[in-house]
Scaffold this motif. Structure first.
Motif, PDB file in Angstrom:
ATOM      1  N   PRO A 107       0.817  -1.217   0.000  1.00 36.87           N
ATOM      2  CA  PRO A 107       0.000   0.000   0.000  1.00 36.87           C
ATOM      3  C   PRO A 107       0.853   1.271   0.000  1.00 36.87           C
ATOM      4  O   PRO A 107       0.533   2.232  -0.699  1.00 36.87           O
ATOM      5  CB  PRO A 107      -0.798  -0.116   1.306  1.00 36.87           C
ATOM      6  CG  PRO A 107      -0.829  -1.566   1.610  1.00 36.87           C
ATOM      7  CD  PRO A 107       0.483  -2.100   1.127  1.00 36.87           C
ATOM      8  N   ALA A 162      -6.960  -3.550   0.159  1.00 35.96           N
ATOM      9  CA  ALA A 162      -8.320  -3.379  -0.339  1.00 35.96           C
ATOM     10  C   ALA A 162      -9.348  -4.063   0.557  1.00 35.96           C
ATOM     11  O   ALA A 162     -10.473  -3.598   0.685  1.00 35.96           O
ATOM     12  CB  ALA A 162      -8.426  -3.917  -1.759  1.00 35.96           C
ATOM     13  N   THR A 182      -5.756  -5.225  -4.206  1.00 34.83           N
ATOM     14  CA  THR A 182      -5.138  -3.959  -3.824  1.00 34.83           C
ATOM     15  C   THR A 182      -4.352  -3.364  -4.985  1.00 34.83           C
ATOM     16  O   THR A 182      -4.505  -2.185  -5.325  1.00 34.83           O
ATOM     17  CB  THR A 182      -4.193  -4.182  -2.626  1.00 34.83           C
ATOM     18  OG1 THR A 182      -4.922  -4.828  -1.595  1.00 34.83           O
ATOM     19  CG2 THR A 182      -3.648  -2.864  -2.114  1.00 34.83           C
ATOM     20  N   ASN A 187      -6.674  -2.183  -7.899  1.00 35.47           N
ATOM     21  CA  ASN A 187      -7.688  -1.136  -7.704  1.00 35.47           C
ATOM     22  C   ASN A 187      -7.251   0.051  -6.871  1.00 35.47           C
ATOM     23  O   ASN A 187      -7.897   1.084  -6.906  1.00 35.47           O
ATOM     24  CB  ASN A 187      -8.923  -1.740  -7.030  1.00 35.47           C
ATOM     25  CG  ASN A 187      -9.551  -2.780  -7.907  1.00 35.47           C
ATOM     26  OD1 ASN A 187      -9.884  -2.506  -9.049  1.00 35.47           O
ATOM     27  ND2 ASN A 187      -9.681  -3.984  -7.393  1.00 35.47           N
ATOM     28  N   MET A 188      -6.200  -0.092  -6.097  1.00 35.40           N
ATOM     29  CA  MET A 188      -5.932   0.938  -5.094  1.00 35.40           C
ATOM     30  C   MET A 188      -4.732   1.810  -5.444  1.00 35.40           C
ATOM     31  O   MET A 188      -4.282   2.596  -4.619  1.00 35.40           O
ATOM     32  CB  MET A 188      -5.685   0.273  -3.735  1.00 35.40           C
ATOM     33  CG  MET A 188      -6.778  -0.662  -3.292  1.00 35.40           C
ATOM     34  SD  MET A 188      -8.127   0.193  -2.498  1.00 35.40           S
ATOM     35  CE  MET A 188      -7.374   0.559  -0.922  1.00 35.40           C
ATOM     36  N   ARG A 189      -4.187   1.660  -6.624  1.00 35.70           N
ATOM     37  CA  ARG A 189      -3.017   2.461  -6.960  1.00 35.70           C
ATOM     38  C   ARG A 189      -3.383   3.945  -7.041  1.00 35.70           C
ATOM     39  O   ARG A 189      -4.493   4.292  -7.453  1.00 35.70           O
ATOM     40  CB  ARG A 189      -2.439   2.010  -8.299  1.00 35.70           C
ATOM     41  CG  ARG A 189      -1.575   0.786  -8.193  1.00 35.70           C
ATOM     42  CD  ARG A 189      -1.215   0.238  -9.531  1.00 35.70           C
ATOM     43  NE  ARG A 189      -2.388  -0.314 -10.193  1.00 35.70           N
ATOM     44  CZ  ARG A 189      -2.786   0.018 -11.409  1.00 35.70           C
ATOM     45  NH1 ARG A 189      -2.106   0.921 -12.104  1.00 35.70           N
ATOM     46  NH2 ARG A 189      -3.855  -0.528 -11.920  1.00 35.70           N
ATOM     47  N   ALA A 200      -1.639   3.705  -1.645  1.00 33.62           N
ATOM     48  CA  ALA A 200      -2.976   3.311  -1.206  1.00 33.62           C
ATOM     49  C   ALA A 200      -3.081   3.520   0.299  1.00 33.62           C
ATOM     50  O   ALA A 200      -2.086   3.409   1.017  1.00 33.62           O
ATOM     51  CB  ALA A 200      -3.239   1.848  -1.540  1.00 33.62           C
TER      52      ALA A 200
END
Lengths: 528, 374, 60
Positions: A96, A105, A178, A181-183, A101
């Motif tokens: 993360p 996620a 993660t 989708n979380m970049r 992030a």
């Protein structure tokens, strides 16, 4: 930084419940790492019992049945309890922060996948105290030794493997989700740090092969308790089927344990060379192709089971070819160091040792790929030397390098550089003393997994044992360095290594409890 | 401090050097005594030197960087980060090296797999923890057990030169003949390995694997089981005696005579003392690994015999389990392994040793009749 | 010519070498799916090729 204010009014809970209920990726990362350190010591003490027995010919310390339990548990604990959770822990902490992030996620899943592990391994270790003892059929648990002829505790072992497998799959799903989708918006795939890349690919491997392992142990379970004969020729089954299934899981597993290590080394070497990683695109491409090709070479672990000639040749050729992309990685790291501006702090020392010793392990791997020669190497100490060179200075050293590299970011203090270097040199000397002579005894004809050996192997075994104890006790230094660093010391700057690049260095040290609650912009410098 | 640690390690090593210098410092694979083993050895050396050559190049570049491109020596970092030509080069060259390696390896492998037109066929069966050799054209079969005494293993006696590599009955094969091995197992997977022949093949229960060798030199060649097969995996060596063909023929006929004499001995009357003496020998070779020399076993896999129901009560049940084994456990069917005298002797011994004093005497004739009925 | 570019990218991955310029090109794609599918197909082809070579050698 945006996150500092957040820490003040929404910090961690107090007391034990913080750790049990936490959904914070940093807390969970720390728990994974501490768990794996504990397992590393438990597995390590089993290794020392093995080395103690092998100091001299004759049976001195333990009896053969307990010796077999030690070799089995040592392998299982180290692979599933120490190395894999350590990498998941590093991923939890760093992924993360590296992609900008705020957390993983699926935070609750994250908590769950960690808390499965202590139960799985408590169950596994409790088998040591059961009637008939712990599993004693080697970490590869070949049937029928692990089915018809197994101690009763095998059922607990199977259940523990199921649980560890569930934990791995859940962890892998979390990492994939993660990363995808979380970049941070500016963090495109092509800008991701290599550690994130290698972990993403590793996570796919985990999802692909852990179910195979689960299926295999379930087949064992039904063979043992419900009268099926998957692995029993007497009922129409085949013991060799077990080995195919196991190694179809097992060979990608080897890459699961080494790809994140490649990622770590690809972070550390550029930092301390003050130079961008050489061939970043090649590294990404090679990693993904290794992941696919790793599914086509499993039977090179089985050259002596009587494969048909066609199979033997196929797996020999495929294995030889897959060594090329791996070799290319080593060339890339060396080219990164070339004409850099090198300094040699502890993480870099571990990284350099990784490159040299992993390469040696790679060479012996190439030798093992030559099937006719493998008839002489197979199941000897040469193989033991090979995979310990790949896993100890490979996987384990990369985990230690990562710990030293990111410890200031985690704790906010610099670790004791002098003690760190002592730890490195003791480990380096110890492990070479332990594992290098194993090449010799293996070639001279010493089979693996034997509690006692003939006289011609005595001297090298004594050297191995002395090295083993040096390596083992050197790890106490590691704990001392970590504990000292957690307690205090020189304050660490946000960018505590001169050449360090990447988002994780843009947050203060120690990293606040919550980071990147709003997506960051990427630093200006050329990325990665 | 660092220097101190290094120094103490060296001191430690040096203290042990006197005993180490007595060493037999075998560091490499044996060249062996067959064509196959020699070509395996040469493959091994080729790939080894290729690895050394690559290592020298890679590590030299690395060492050069470590020495000359260190920050403390004033090095300024260059910023290059890719060069497709050089990357292609260092990918393609290893591929060609590997192809060059694959050619002789393939030839050797094809040779190893050519088990056709053998002169002698021997079936090798792995048991926990011994080997059985059956000469398929000779009606000759026997077991080969570890011969190293227990006292040596538990350090109560000085160890022989061939400690753990000696058996009671070696496999005997003629030189200059193509000998084919048919490998299988009675229980778990074993692996039959003689380094001097470069033969290693797994013995798998329910399946038959093939391997072959043609030995050129008279001699005694030693190996070990290579696949973890349970508790005494480290204690089931292989000894092969290669002799001239004429000597081999003599040995075969002698061996057959001895076996026939042993079987004939079942017909005569045996005294208690004789049976106990013989029984102890048989027990130590065949039973003690699991049930332990003191008869106390290792719970729960290997039950105790001392004071047990089976060895002190129903005689028939005792005879039955020894002759026919117990399915799903490590207890083997000894009717196929021992002759009537040995069976009778070992059952008698078990029923009278370690305070099991039942006074029962099992007559070899009786066992013989049971074996005949089978 | 997009297919050809994808195949080239996957082949480059197999030997583990790719230039920055082509990588830029690859990563402009909207979805990685074609690369993954091509990758799997080429692995199958790679396996078939090896099987053919091996069978040819054994028949000899």
């Amino acid at each position: 930084m945006t996150s500092i204010s957040a820490t003040e009014h929404h910090g961690p809970e107090k007391g034990l419940m913080r750790w049990i209920l936490t959904t914070n990726h940093k807390d969970i990362g720390s728990m994974y790492l501490i768990f794996s350190l504990l397992m590393f010591f438990i597995g390590g003490s089993m290794a020392l019992i093995i080395r103690m027995e092998l100091v001299e010919p004759g049976l001195q310390v333990v009896q053969p049945e307990f010796f077999n339990q030690m070799t089995t548990m040592h392998g299982l604990i180290m692979v599933f309890g120490a190395v894999m959770p350590a990498f998941v822990g590093l991923a939890n902490w760093m992924v993360p922060m590296m992609i900008g992030a705020p957390d993983m996620a699926l935070p609750r899943l994250n908590n769950f996948s960690f808390w499965i592990l202590p139960f799985a391994f408590t169950m596994m270790l409790s088998s040591l105290f059961m009637d008939g003892g712990a599993p004693n059929f080697g970490w590869t648990f070949y049937a029928p030794l692990s089915t018809t002829y197994a101690p009763p505790s095998v059922t607990f072992f199977i259940f523990a493997m199921h649980m560890a497998g569930v934990s791995s799959i859940l962890g892998a799903i979390n990492i994939i989700v993660t990363v995808m989708n979380m970049r941070a918006p500016a963090m495109t795939y092509m800008k991701m740090p290599l550690f994130v890349w290698t972990w993403l690919i590793t996570a796919f491997l985990l999802i692909a092969v852990m179910p195979v392992l689960a299926g295999t142990v379930t087949m064992m379970l039904t063979d043992i308790h419900f009268g099926t004969s998957f692995f029993d020729a007497g009922g129409g089954g085949d013991p060799v089927l077990f080995q195919h299934l196991f190694w179809f899981f097992g060979h990608p597993e080897v890459y699961i344990m080494i790809l994140p290590a490649f990622g770590i080394i690809s972070q550390i070497v550029p930092t301390f060379s003050r130079k961008p990683l050489f061939g970043y695109p090649s590294m990404v491409y090679a990693t993904s192709s290794i992941a696919l090709l790793s599914f086509t070479v499993w039977a090179h672990h089985m050259f002596t089971v009587g494969l048909p000639l066609v199979g033997e040749l196929f797996f020999m050729y495929a294995t030889m070819l897959i060594s090329v992309p791996t070799g290319v990685k080593v060339f890339n790291w060396v080219a990164t160091m070339f004409r850099g501006s090198l300094t040699f702090e502890t993480p870099m020392l571990f990284a350099i040792a990784f490159i040299v010793l992993f390469t040696i392990g790679g060479f012996s791997g190439l030798m093992l790929a030559i099937s006719p020669a493998d008839f002489q190497y197979h199941d000897t100490y040469f193989v033991v030397a090979h995979f310990h060179y790949v896993l100890v200075p490979g996987a384990v050293f990369s985990i230690m390098a990562a710990t030293y590299y990111w410890l200031p970011k985690w704790t906010g203090y610099m670790y004791d550089e002098f003690l760190g270097k002592c730890h490195f040199w003791c480990s380096f000397i110890g492990l070479n003393l332990t594992f290098f002579p194993m090449h010799f005894v293996g070639l001279a004809g010493m089979p693996r997994r034997i509690p006692d050996y003939s006289l011609q192997f005595a001297d090298f075994n004594m050297i191995s044992s002395m090295g083993g104890f040096l390596f083992g006790f050197a790890q106490i230094l590691f704990v001392i360095v970590i504990v000292k660093c957690v307690q205090g010391g020189k304050k660490a700057k946000a960018v505590c290594w001169e050449g360090a690049k990447g988002l994780e260095w843009s947050v203060p040290s120690p990293a606040p409890y919550h980071t990147f609650e709003t997506p960051p912009n990427l630093p200006d410098e050329k990325y990665p | 401090m660092l220097a101190k640690i290094v120094a103490s390690v060296f001191l430690f090593v040096i203290t042990f050097l006197p005993r180490l210098s007595l060493a037999d410092w075998a560091v490499n694979m044996t060249e062996g005594v067959t064509d196959v083993s020699r070509s395996v050895y040469s493959l091994h050396m080729q790939i080894f030197w290729i690895c050394v050559a690559i290592a020298v190049v890679v590590f030299s570049v690395m060492l050069w960087s470590i020495i000359h491109h260190r920050k403390s020596a004033g090095a300024k970092a260059a910023q290059f980060h890719e060069n497709t030509t050089i990357e292609l080069l260092w990918t393609i060259i290893p591929i060609f090296i590997l192809i060059a390696m694959a050619v002789p390896a393939t030839a050797t492998l094809i040779d190893m797999y050519d088990t056709k037109e053998s002169d002698i066929d021997i079936q090798v069966t792995g048991y926990q923890w011994k080997w059985q050799y059956q000469y398929l054209s000779e009606d000759l079969a026997f077991f080969s057990n570890l011969a190293t005494p227990k006292e040596q293993i538990s350090n109560l006696a000085v160890k022989n030169a061939n400690y753990l590599l000696e058996v009671d009955e070696p496999l005997v094969i003629p030189i200059g003949k193509k000998v084919r091995f048919l490998l299988t197992s009675n229980d778990v997977i074993h692996s039959w390995w003689v380094p001097a022949f470069a033969v290693k093949k797994d013995a798998i229960p329910g399946f038959i694997n093939e391997a072959w060798t043609q030995v050129e030199e008279v001699g005694i060649y030693r190996g070990q089981c290579a696949e973890l097969c349970g508790k005494d995996h480290g204690f089931m060596p292989i000894v092969v005696k290669a002799v001239p063909y004429e000597d081999y023929l003599v040995w075969v006929s002698d061996k057959k005579t001895i076996i026939a004499e042993q079987e004939a001995a079942a017909a005569r009357v045996w005294t208690m003392a004789e049976l106990m003496e013989q029984g102890e020998k048989v027990y130590q070779t065949n039973c003690a690994a699991c049930h332990q020399p003191n008869g106390e076993g290792i719970s729960p896999a290997f039950p105790a015999l001392k004071g047990s129901v089976i060895a002190t009560q129903d005689q028939q049940a005792h005879i039955d389990i020894v002759l026919n084994g117990k399915a799903g456990t490590a207890m083997q069917a000894y009717a196929a392994q021992l002759n009537a005298v040995d069976l009778a002797a070992v059952i008698t011994y078990e029923r009278n040793a370690w305070g099991n004093n039942t006074g029962d005497l099992i007559a070899p004739q009786y066992i013989q009749s049971l074996l005949k009925d089978k | 010519m997009r297919l050809w570019q994808v195949i080239k990218a996957v082949l480059a991955a197999f030997i583990g070498v790719q230039s920055e310029k082509n990588r830029q090109l690859d990563f402009q794609a909207q979805t990685p799916l074609p690369y993954i599918i091509t990758g799997i197909i080429l692995v199958v082809l790679f396996v078939l090729c090896l099987v053919l070579i091996v069978n040819y050698l054994v028949a000899f």
